[in-house]
Each structure stands twice: as C-alpha cells, then as structure tokens.
Design an enzyme around this catalytic site. Structure first.
Site, PDB file in Angstrom:
ATOM      1  CD  GLU A   1      -0.243   1.795   4.337  1.00 61.29           C
ATOM      2  OE1 GLU A   1      -0.184   2.630   3.157  1.00 61.29           O
ATOM      3  OE2 GLU A   1      -1.244   1.420   4.693  1.00 61.29           O
TER       4      GLU A   1
ATOM      5  CG  HIS B   1      -2.138  -0.883   1.270  1.00 63.20           C
ATOM      6  ND1 HIS B   1      -3.377  -0.482   0.853  1.00 63.20           N
ATOM      7  CD2 HIS B   1      -1.985  -2.183   1.626  1.00 63.20           C
ATOM      8  CE1 HIS B   1      -4.215  -1.812   1.027  1.00 63.20           C
ATOM      9  NE2 HIS B   1      -3.166  -2.641   1.251  1.00 63.20           N
TER      10      HIS B   1
END
Length: 438
Positions: free
Chosen positions: A386, A313
């Site tokens: 992330e 992500h």
C-alpha cells in the site's frame, strides 16, 4: 555467478529513470468519457446525487470491529487509531448510521491532484511499446487477455535474453487492480524505466536481470482506470466496469474475485452495489481470469516459475502478506516456516521504505484476494504494498503529481530485495538447505 552482497545502500538513479519515463510516455489517444450522468463533486467533495465520498467511522479499535464494519460491504480505505476511513455513497452512509455507526464526512482531497498528473492507459501502452523498441534484447510484451470493454491487458517481460524462456526464478509485479489507485500504475512505469535505463550501469540490478525474469502487468483494470479520469474529474471509482446481471450497479472488486477462499469468511460482499462486491463466482471478471491464466501459464514442467510477487495498491504505506481470510498466523497451506519467511522478507522490505509490515488480516478480514490466491493456489510468496500517502489528508487516492517521482523511487530498494531473494525466499530465515536444495 554469486549474488552481490547487499551490505550497502546505493543512491537511486531517480533522474535517469524519470527522464526515461517521460521519454517513453508518448502522447495519448482519444478516450471515451464517462456518461454525462456521472456526478460532479462540489468543492467539499459531496455530489448532487449522493455519489461516493469518504467518511471517518469512529469507535473501531480492533480488527474484529473493523471486520464487522467491512462485512456491511463498505470499502475500508484507511485504518487509524480507533477509527477507519471508508468510501460510501449517501445510501450506504445512511445504512451505516442506522446500524449504529458514527460517521463524519471528510473534506475531499481530490482537488490535490488532477487527472492529467497521471499517465493515461494509452500512454502506458505507448511507454511499453517504446521500451520494447529501444531495448529489444531486454524487454518484450504480450497481450494476456482483454478487459470487459475489450481493452488489451499487457504483461511486460524484462530480462537478459528476453526472447528465451530460461530456467530462472521469475518475479511478478501487478498494478492497478483498483481503478482509482493511479500511483500504482506510475510505479509500473518507474520500474520499466529504471530496469531499462540502469541495466548495464547498476551492477546489482544488472546481475538480477541476468539471473531472473521480471514480469510487470502495468494495469490489471484498464477500463476502471480510464473511467476514473476521462471526464476530467476523479470519480473515486474502484471496481471494473462490467455490468451486473439483474442490477443497475456496475463493477466487481477485482481484489475479491480470486479463486482461493472466495467469499468464504465475510471478507467481501455479495451485493453488486458494494465497493467490495466479489462477483457472481470466482474469476468471473475477465481481468481476474486473464491474470490468473497468465500465472497458471508460468507453470513449466509441473513447477511454478514465479517465486515472488508484489501487488501494488494505495494508500496507507503498508507491506502486507497472507493470509487475509483468517486471523491465524498459520493455516492450511501456510506452515510456521512459511509464515516466518513471509514476515522476515516483508519486514526487511519495509525497513527500506518506511512502510509498516503486517499480516493482511491484522487490519480486517478479506477473502478472494490476489495474495491469498498467489500463495494458497500457486505457492508464490505474494505481498501487497500500500503506497503513499498514510492518510486521506495527504491526498488519499489522489496525491499530487509532484510526489510521483519521490514515492515510486522510494520503493526501489524493496524491489531489489525481492529480486535478491527470488531464487530462494526461505534463505531469509536460514532454511535454504531444507527448502531450496538442488
């Protein structure tokens, strides 16, 4: 054959990998543009009809406070010291203000990049096809399902003797659940290029591909990815493109649609207009179901072959692990040894790329996520990465194209570390005799 010790860090092969990525990414085909009614952002990121933009919400210092905000259905993009950044349209922003939240509109960072900085889904599929053709003994691909709009979702397998289903630990990488997170798809292209160009040249990587089977799903949400860029302007689109019955709102948040503690704990929304809409039922989205069916299909002889997983992500530079649905470090199906193993490997991977390691719920509660499902339902050590940047000020969801090579190769050592421990993740806490004995 024993694994090569990781007592040193070699220089990465960025130039070779990037060259192959460019060679693999062939010309794109025509793609449908979003409807002409899609709003166009102005210079400061606002839109004529109040479409989604980012706001900083102050006065939120604890995970409980952040969870309460998330329970309104707004998407939390970034956690800061004492505040968060959210995506909201004008109506959502007004509703948050009515609830007493203080919002400051942030200038748009969408102009830091252009859609053409990122590969289209057609270019991704072309890269996969070219890799299969160039490395037929190392790479194969298969269609594992279709998106709502009928786009093929592809899984790529990389391993020596790729045509055989060998009794080896398997590692899965999933990318692009959220449409606007294009850097994650670039990460898939980087892995494909690196694994192929360096097989036979990098002794450590070669050994891993000889003793593991690697799967890459380059884009879980191809419809959303295409929609986000096809007009020539980024749309800040997060969800898939499936219409919601009884509503004019479109899309399900795929990373709230998984069938483990789905909708249990205020970590997703039941409102179709929400950025974190979990869908009408678990695995209701065809994209979620396709990937879940693929993972379930890797159970051979009653044993799940996939041992480790990263779901990529953006943004914030974090390494996260389960559970997301509870603040507790241990919970049903997650023992202290499990939690210690998650933390040890997560921290070790973060030491290679400079990300911050933590349990997912340390940010705020989420439910129906892929990591919780992978572990809670399938027993797979599953992490969320992330990626770059750390903040919206550095580009947020749309960092400029000139950082792609740097920020994808930055994760190479973390990926190799996951490959190393794929045979017995508990080995990282010295518990291999208890959990991994033959």
């Amino acid at each position: 054959m024993p694994l090569i010790p990781r007592g040193r860090r070699r220089a990465t092969t960025v130039a070779a990998a990037c060259s192959l990525t460019l060679a693999l990414a062939l010309g794109s085909q025509a793609i449908a543009a979003p409807p002409s009614s899609s709003p166009s952002p102005t210079a400061d990121g606002a839109t004529a009809d109040g479409a989604a933009r980012q706001y900083e919400v102050g006065g939120l210092a604890t995970r409980a406070e952040r969870t309460e905000l998330a329970r309104t259905g707004v998407a939390v993009d970034e956690v800061r010291h004492g505040s968060v950044v959210v995506t909201a349209d004008a109506a959502e922003a007004e509703r948050l203000r009515d609830l007493g939240y203080e919002l400051d509109a942030l200038p748009s960072t969408r102009q830091a990049a252009a859609p053409e900085d990122y590969a289209t889904y057609e270019e991704v599929l072309a890269a996969v096809d070219e890799a299969v053709a160039q490395y037929p003994d190392l790479v194969s691909s298969q269609v594992i399902g279709q998106s709502y709009e009928g786009t093929d979702i592809v899984a790529v397998k990389i391993s020596d003797n790729v045509a055989d289903d060998e009794d080896e630990p398997e590692v899965l990488f999933t990318h692009g659940q959220h449409a606007r997170e294009h850097l994650t798809v670039e990460m898939a292209l980087y892995l494909l290029a690196d694994f192929t160009s360096q097989y036979g040249a990098d002794a450590e990587l070669t050994e891993y591909l000889d003793t593991r089977e690697v799967w890459i799903i380059p884009s879980v949400n191809p419809d959303g990815k295409t929609y986000d860029t096809a007009s020539g302007e980024f749309q800040m689109w997060r969800k898939n493109r499936e219409p919601n019955a009884g509503s004019s709102a479109i899309g399900t948040d795929l990373n709230r649609n998984w069938a483990y503690e789905w909708g249990c704990c205020g970590g997703s929304s039941d409102s179709p207009s929400s950025e974190t809409y979990r869908g009408p039922s678990a695995e209701s989205a065809p994209e979620t179901q396709a990937v879940a069916d693929f993972v379930r299909g890797r159970v051979v002889g009653g044993e799940q072959q996939i041992t480790t997983h990263i779901d990529w992500h953006t943004y914030s530079e974090l390494v996260l692990w389960p559970y997301g649905y509870t603040y507790d470090d241990t919970a049903p199906g997650l023992t202290q040894d499990d939690a210690d193993t998650f933390a040890a490997l997560g921290t070790a991977m973060a030491e290679t790329n400079g990300y911050t390691p933590q349990q997912s719920s340390d940010l705020y509660l989420t439910d129906g996520t892929i990591d919780d499902w992978m572990w809670g339902d399938q027993g797979i050590f599953s992490y969320t990465f992330e990626m770059y940047p750390t903040s919206e000020a550095e580009g947020g969801f749309y960092p400029p194209g000139d950082v792609i090579d740097r920020e994808t190769s930055r994760n190479r050592e973390a990926v190799l570390l996951m490959l190393e421990y794929a045979d017995c993740v508990y080995r990282i806490i010295g518990a291999e005799a208890e959990y991994c004995a033959a």
